[in-house]
Design a protein around this motif. Structure first.
Motif, PDB file in Angstrom:
ATOM      1  N   TYR A 146       0.877  -1.159   0.000  1.00 45.05           N
ATOM      2  CA  TYR A 146       0.000   0.000   0.000  1.00 45.05           C
ATOM      3  C   TYR A 146       0.922   1.219   0.000  1.00 45.05           C
ATOM      4  O   TYR A 146       1.946   1.225   0.672  1.00 45.05           O
ATOM      5  CB  TYR A 146      -0.859   0.043   1.272  1.00 45.05           C
ATOM      6  CG  TYR A 146      -1.787  -1.126   1.465  1.00 45.05           C
ATOM      7  CD1 TYR A 146      -1.679  -1.950   2.578  1.00 45.05           C
ATOM      8  CD2 TYR A 146      -2.800  -1.395   0.541  1.00 45.05           C
ATOM      9  CE1 TYR A 146      -2.540  -3.016   2.779  1.00 45.05           C
ATOM     10  CE2 TYR A 146      -3.664  -2.464   0.735  1.00 45.05           C
ATOM     11  CZ  TYR A 146      -3.535  -3.268   1.854  1.00 45.05           C
ATOM     12  OH  TYR A 146      -4.388  -4.320   2.051  1.00 45.05           O
ATOM     13  N   PHE A 182       1.170   5.640   0.148  1.00 40.97           N
ATOM     14  CA  PHE A 182       0.477   6.822   0.634  1.00 40.97           C
ATOM     15  C   PHE A 182       1.336   8.068   0.392  1.00 40.97           C
ATOM     16  O   PHE A 182       2.569   7.992   0.398  1.00 40.97           O
ATOM     17  CB  PHE A 182       0.225   6.734   2.148  1.00 40.97           C
ATOM     18  CG  PHE A 182      -0.492   5.496   2.602  1.00 40.97           C
ATOM     19  CD1 PHE A 182       0.200   4.312   2.811  1.00 40.97           C
ATOM     20  CD2 PHE A 182      -1.848   5.514   2.834  1.00 40.97           C
ATOM     21  CE1 PHE A 182      -0.450   3.165   3.243  1.00 40.97           C
ATOM     22  CE2 PHE A 182      -2.518   4.373   3.260  1.00 40.97           C
ATOM     23  CZ  PHE A 182      -1.813   3.198   3.465  1.00 40.97           C
ATOM     24  N   LYS A 218      -3.957   7.682  -1.521  1.00 37.42           N
ATOM     25  CA  LYS A 218      -3.376   6.376  -1.229  1.00 37.42           C
ATOM     26  C   LYS A 218      -3.644   5.417  -2.394  1.00 37.42           C
ATOM     27  O   LYS A 218      -4.620   5.556  -3.146  1.00 37.42           O
ATOM     28  CB  LYS A 218      -3.951   5.788   0.054  1.00 37.42           C
ATOM     29  CG  LYS A 218      -5.408   5.355  -0.045  1.00 37.42           C
ATOM     30  CD  LYS A 218      -5.776   4.510   1.173  1.00 37.42           C
ATOM     31  CE  LYS A 218      -7.163   3.914   1.009  1.00 37.42           C
ATOM     32  NZ  LYS A 218      -7.442   2.899   2.057  1.00 37.42           N
ATOM     33  N   THR A 245      -4.075   1.305  -3.125  1.00 37.97           N
ATOM     34  CA  THR A 245      -4.237   0.004  -2.473  1.00 37.97           C
ATOM     35  C   THR A 245      -4.610  -1.086  -3.462  1.00 37.97           C
ATOM     36  O   THR A 245      -5.226  -2.066  -3.092  1.00 37.97           O
ATOM     37  CB  THR A 245      -5.313   0.063  -1.381  1.00 37.97           C
ATOM     38  OG1 THR A 245      -6.541   0.517  -1.978  1.00 37.97           O
ATOM     39  CG2 THR A 245      -4.931   0.983  -0.254  1.00 37.97           C
ATOM     40  N   SER A 279       3.224   0.625   3.263  1.00 39.85           N
ATOM     41  CA  SER A 279       2.807  -0.393   4.215  1.00 39.85           C
ATOM     42  C   SER A 279       2.646  -1.685   3.448  1.00 39.85           C
ATOM     43  O   SER A 279       2.071  -1.682   2.360  1.00 39.85           O
ATOM     44  CB  SER A 279       1.472   0.007   4.850  1.00 39.85           C
ATOM     45  OG  SER A 279       0.976  -1.043   5.663  1.00 39.85           O
ATOM     46  N   ASP A 280       3.159  -2.795   3.964  1.00 41.45           N
ATOM     47  CA  ASP A 280       3.021  -4.031   3.195  1.00 41.45           C
ATOM     48  C   ASP A 280       1.700  -4.716   3.518  1.00 41.45           C
ATOM     49  O   ASP A 280       0.935  -4.278   4.353  1.00 41.45           O
ATOM     50  CB  ASP A 280       4.229  -4.944   3.382  1.00 41.45           C
ATOM     51  CG  ASP A 280       4.280  -5.586   4.759  1.00 41.45           C
ATOM     52  OD1 ASP A 280       5.390  -5.721   5.285  1.00 41.45           O
ATOM     53  OD2 ASP A 280       3.218  -5.933   5.316  1.00 41.45           O
ATOM     54  N   ARG A 281       1.453  -5.794   2.825  1.00 45.56           N
ATOM     55  CA  ARG A 281       0.122  -6.416   2.886  1.00 45.56           C
ATOM     56  C   ARG A 281       0.140  -7.741   3.643  1.00 45.56           C
ATOM     57  O   ARG A 281      -0.725  -8.577   3.445  1.00 45.56           O
ATOM     58  CB  ARG A 281      -0.381  -6.689   1.466  1.00 45.56           C
ATOM     59  CG  ARG A 281      -0.582  -5.446   0.662  1.00 45.56           C
ATOM     60  CD  ARG A 281      -0.755  -5.778  -0.797  1.00 45.56           C
ATOM     61  NE  ARG A 281      -0.896  -4.576  -1.593  1.00 45.56           N
ATOM     62  CZ  ARG A 281      -2.048  -4.172  -2.100  1.00 45.56           C
ATOM     63  NH1 ARG A 281      -3.127  -4.863  -1.905  1.00 45.56           N
ATOM     64  NH2 ARG A 281      -2.101  -3.077  -2.813  1.00 45.56           N
ATOM     65  N   LEU A 334       3.487   2.423   9.252  1.00 49.07           N
ATOM     66  CA  LEU A 334       3.964   2.861   7.943  1.00 49.07           C
ATOM     67  C   LEU A 334       5.466   3.102   7.997  1.00 49.07           C
ATOM     68  O   LEU A 334       5.997   3.530   9.024  1.00 49.07           O
ATOM     69  CB  LEU A 334       3.265   4.161   7.533  1.00 49.07           C
ATOM     70  CG  LEU A 334       1.745   4.097   7.363  1.00 49.07           C
ATOM     71  CD1 LEU A 334       1.196   5.496   7.114  1.00 49.07           C
ATOM     72  CD2 LEU A 334       1.358   3.161   6.258  1.00 49.07           C
TER      73      LEU A 334
END
Lengths: 115, 112
Positions: free
Chosen positions: A32, A34, A49, A51, A94-96, A103
Motif C-alpha cells: 500500500y 500513501f 493512497k 491500495t 505499508s506491506d500487505r 507505515l
C-alpha cells in the motif's frame, strides 16, 4: 524490510508550474502506498493512497500519483502549483502481510513555491 | 468528531525525568501508533497496537513504553528522559492494516 526513498529534500517550483515529487519504494510484497502533507507546526494529513485499484490515484487539492510497479515508483504530481501548496510532503509504504505494523516513511520533501 | 487528540502540546523535561504522552481517538479505530519526527529523518515508528490489548515494537522502541488503556487511548511513557529523545511525537490511528492513518497534532518535547 521495506524502505522509501524520496529524491530531493527540497524542491522549488514557480507558482503555476508543474509539481513533481519523486518517491521510490522497496517492498517484498505488493505494497500500500500513501502520500501525506504536513503544514508548519501541524500533524500529517493524507493526500492520497494506492491500495491496488486504479494505478492513477487522485487525491485532494488537485494532487495525483501514479503507481508504476516496473519502476517501483509512486511519484506525486500537480499540474499547476499554488502558493498554498508550500509544505512538507511524505511518501509512505505499508506491506500487505497482515497485522498493523505501521507505515515506513520517506525522509520528506520540502516543497517551496516561488511567486 | 475530534479525531486524534494528543496532550500535552509542548513539554520541557530535564534529563532523567519521566512523563507520559497521552493520545485518544474517537473514530472507533482498532489500530494505534506512536511515531517520532526528527529533522531530515521523516517519521519513525516507536510502538504500535494492532488491537486493544496488544502492543508491539516498531523501529525505535528503546527508552519508551506504551499502554493501550482501552480501544480509545494509547499512551507513550518515557521513564528516564534523555536529550536524544528531544523530538516531535505523533500519535496516529487506523481501522487496520492497509487503511490510511489519521494523525494527531503532535507533542513537541525538549529534553535538556
Amino acid at each position: 524490510a521495506q524502505s522509501v526513498t524520496q529524491l530531493g529534500s527540497h524542491v522549488s517550483v514557480s507558482e503555476g508550474a508543474l509539481v513533481l515529487l519523486r518517491c521510490n519504494y522497496s517492498s517484498s510484497v505488493p505494497p500500500y502506498l500513501f502520500w501525506y502533507v504536513q503544514y508548519p507546526n501541524q500533524g500529517l494529513q493524507l493526500l492520497l493512497k494506492y491500495t491496488s485499484a486504479a494505478t492513477l490515484v487522485k487525491g485532494i487539492n488537485g494532487f495525483e500519483a501514479e503507481f508504476k510497479k516496473s519502476e517501483t515508483s509512486f511519484h506525486l504530481t500537480k499540474p499547476s502549483a499554488h502558493m498554498s501548496d508550500a509544505a512538507e510532503y511524505f511518501c509512505a509504504v505499508s506491506d500487505r502481510r497482515g497485522g498493523a505494523d505501521g507505515l515506513t516513511f520517506g525522509k520528506g520533501t520540502h516543497l517551496i513555491i516561488q511567486p | 468528531n475530534a479525531g486524534v487528540t494528543q496532550t500535552p502540546k509542548f513539554q520541557v523535561l530535564k534529563t532523567g525525568q519521566s512523563m507520559t504522552l497521552q493520545c485518544a481517538q474517537d473514530m472507533n479505530h482498532n489500530s494505534m501508533y506512536w511515531y517520532r519526527q526528527d529533522p531530515g529523518m521523516g517519521l519513525r515508528l516507536i510502538y504500535y497496537s494492532a488491537s486493544e490489548g496488544t502492543t508491539d515494537k516498531g523501529e525505535v522502541p528503546n527508552g519508551y513504553n506504551v499502554s493501550r488503556l482501552n480501544k480509545r487511548e494509547f499512551s507513550l511513557r518515557l521513564e528516564s528522559a534523555a536529550p536524544s529523545q528531544t523530538s516531535v511525537y505523533f500519535c496516529a490511528s487506523s481501522v487496520g492494516q492497509g487503511a490510511w492513518q489519521y494523525f494527531g497534532p503532535g507533542t513537541r518535547l525538549t529534553v535538556t
